[in-house]
Design a protein around this motif. Structure first.
Motif, short mmCIF file in Angstrom:
data_model
loop_
_atom_site.label_atom_id
_atom_site.label_comp_id
_atom_site.label_asym_id
_atom_site.label_seq_id
_atom_site.Cartn_x
_atom_site.Cartn_y
_atom_site.Cartn_z
N HIS A 172 37.30 37.55 42.30
CA HIS A 172 37.20 38.86 42.96
C HIS A 172 36.85 39.92 41.93
O HIS A 172 37.39 39.94 40.83
CB HIS A 172 38.52 39.20 43.65
CG HIS A 172 38.45 40.40 44.53
ND1 HIS A 172 38.63 41.69 44.08
CD2 HIS A 172 38.20 40.51 45.87
CE1 HIS A 172 38.51 42.53 45.08
NE2 HIS A 172 38.24 41.84 46.18
N ILE A 173 35.91 40.80 42.30
CA ILE A 173 35.48 41.88 41.41
C ILE A 173 36.23 43.17 41.75
O ILE A 173 36.34 43.56 42.92
CB ILE A 173 33.96 42.12 41.54
CG1 ILE A 173 33.17 40.90 41.04
CG2 ILE A 173 33.54 43.37 40.77
CD1 ILE A 173 33.23 40.68 39.56
N ASP A 174 36.75 43.81 40.72
CA ASP A 174 37.35 45.13 40.89
C ASP A 174 36.19 46.13 40.98
O ASP A 174 35.69 46.62 39.97
CB ASP A 174 38.26 45.45 39.69
CG ASP A 174 39.03 46.75 39.88
OD1 ASP A 174 38.61 47.59 40.69
OD2 ASP A 174 40.05 46.93 39.19
N THR A 175 35.75 46.38 42.20
CA THR A 175 34.55 47.20 42.40
C THR A 175 34.73 48.64 41.93
O THR A 175 33.77 49.27 41.48
CB THR A 175 34.15 47.19 43.89
OG1 THR A 175 35.27 47.58 44.68
CG2 THR A 175 33.69 45.80 44.31
N GLU A 176 35.95 49.16 42.03
CA GLU A 176 36.19 50.54 41.57
C GLU A 176 36.01 50.63 40.06
O GLU A 176 35.39 51.56 39.54
CB GLU A 176 37.60 50.99 41.96
CG GLU A 176 37.79 51.13 43.47
CD GLU A 176 39.19 51.63 43.81
OE1 GLU A 176 39.99 51.83 42.87
OE2 GLU A 176 39.47 51.82 45.00
N TYR A 217 30.49 39.99 34.18
CA TYR A 217 31.34 40.49 35.27
C TYR A 217 32.74 39.88 35.24
O TYR A 217 33.60 40.27 36.03
CB TYR A 217 30.66 40.25 36.61
CG TYR A 217 29.37 41.02 36.72
CD1 TYR A 217 29.38 42.42 36.76
CD2 TYR A 217 28.14 40.37 36.73
CE1 TYR A 217 28.20 43.14 36.83
CE2 TYR A 217 26.96 41.08 36.80
CZ TYR A 217 26.99 42.47 36.85
OH TYR A 217 25.82 43.19 36.90
N GLY A 218 32.95 38.93 34.32
CA GLY A 218 34.30 38.42 34.14
C GLY A 218 35.25 39.50 33.66
O GLY A 218 36.46 39.44 33.91
N GLU A 219 34.71 40.50 32.96
CA GLU A 219 35.53 41.60 32.47
C GLU A 219 36.03 42.49 33.61
O GLU A 219 36.97 43.27 33.42
CB GLU A 219 34.72 42.44 31.49
CG GLU A 219 34.24 41.66 30.26
CD GLU A 219 33.40 42.52 29.34
OE1 GLU A 219 33.32 43.75 29.60
OE2 GLU A 219 32.82 41.98 28.38
N TYR A 220 35.39 42.38 34.78
CA TYR A 220 35.77 43.23 35.91
C TYR A 220 36.43 42.40 37.03
O TYR A 220 36.49 42.83 38.17
CB TYR A 220 34.53 43.94 36.47
CG TYR A 220 33.85 44.80 35.43
CD1 TYR A 220 34.27 46.11 35.20
CD2 TYR A 220 32.81 44.29 34.66
CE1 TYR A 220 33.66 46.89 34.23
CE2 TYR A 220 32.19 45.06 33.69
CZ TYR A 220 32.62 46.36 33.48
OH TYR A 220 32.03 47.13 32.52
N SER A 221 36.90 41.24 36.65
CA SER A 221 37.51 40.38 37.66
C SER A 221 38.92 40.85 38.00
O SER A 221 39.65 41.35 37.15
CB SER A 221 37.57 38.93 37.16
OG SER A 221 38.41 38.83 36.03
N ASP A 222 39.27 40.71 39.26
CA ASP A 222 40.62 41.02 39.73
C ASP A 222 41.18 39.71 40.27
O ASP A 222 41.15 39.44 41.47
CB ASP A 222 40.55 42.09 40.82
CG ASP A 222 41.94 42.51 41.30
OD1 ASP A 222 42.93 41.94 40.79
OD2 ASP A 222 42.03 43.37 42.18
N ARG A 223 41.66 38.87 39.36
CA ARG A 223 42.07 37.52 39.74
C ARG A 223 43.31 37.52 40.62
O ARG A 223 43.51 36.60 41.42
CB ARG A 223 42.30 36.67 38.48
CG ARG A 223 41.01 36.50 37.67
CD ARG A 223 41.18 35.55 36.51
NE ARG A 223 39.96 35.47 35.73
CZ ARG A 223 38.94 34.67 36.01
NH1 ARG A 223 38.99 33.90 37.09
NH2 ARG A 223 37.87 34.65 35.25
#
Length: 206
Positions: free
Chosen positions: A152-156, A188-194
């Protein structure tokens, strides 16, 4: 006069007879030599032909099923027929593959290929699912042909740091090779919301 003519006739007859005899002997010798050479050729070729015939009879037909799994989650399958001298030869030829099953003359092998598959190379797009999960699609994300899901991507967070990238992900980012595939996952792994992704996974399992 008569004696001279007789002597000439006799000498002519003897000469003709000797020439004919010499030609006969020479021809006979040539025929004998030619026959011997032919026999030699037959003797030299027959054993090799026999060996080839035996080898042909010893070879058996096998059916091979080759399954490849790629890093992007796609699979390919190839079926082919071969003639081999033994089962050991099959195992030797495909020693880099994993034998899945062997029923009769059918052998099924599988292999993990350290690359993205042909379909991903030809028409692979990274994008976001409706739940905000980084997803690999076959074709643009709008077609919803999911190949592989990730996190899951932290879109914010992504929008505040890389607003243009969020737009690109929604439209779909085309990839062509393994380097681009790994680059997207790394970026985009840096913006993941696991944690959010874990909650979504648990809800799907319920």
């Amino acid at each position: 006069m008569w004696n001279k003519r007789t002597n000439r006739s006799q000498w002519f007859f003897y000469g003709f007879f000797c020439a004919a005899l010499l030609a006969f002997i020479t021809g006979g010798v040539w025929v004998s030599i030619n026959t011997i050479e032919q026999q030699k050729r037959v003797l030299n070729t027959e054993p090799s032909q026999d060996i080839e015939a035996v080898q042909a009879l010893a070879r058996q037909e096998v059916e091979l099923v080759l399954k490849k799994t790629y890093l992007c989650g796609t699979e390919t399958e190839e079926k082919l027929t071969k003639f081999v001298p033994s089962v050991d030869q099959v195992l030797s030829d495909y020693q880099d593959w994993e034998l899945v099953s062997n029923q009769g003359n059918q052998f099924v092998f599988k292999k993990l290929v350290q690359d993205i598959g042909p379909s991903c190379q030809e028409n692979g797009y990274f994008g976001l699912s409706e739940e905000g999960i980084l997803t690999l699609f076959e074709g643009p994300p709008q077609e919803q042909k999911v190949i592989q899901t990730f996190f899951h991507i932290d879109t914010e967070k992504l929008e505040s740091s890389l607003p243009s990238d969020l737009v690109l992900l929604k439209e779909g980012i085309r990839i062509h090779d393994l380097a681009e595939y790994n680059s997207i996952l790394s970026t985009y792994g840096e913006y993941s919301d696991r944690s959010n992704y874990s909650r979504l996974t648990e809800m799907e399992e319920e």
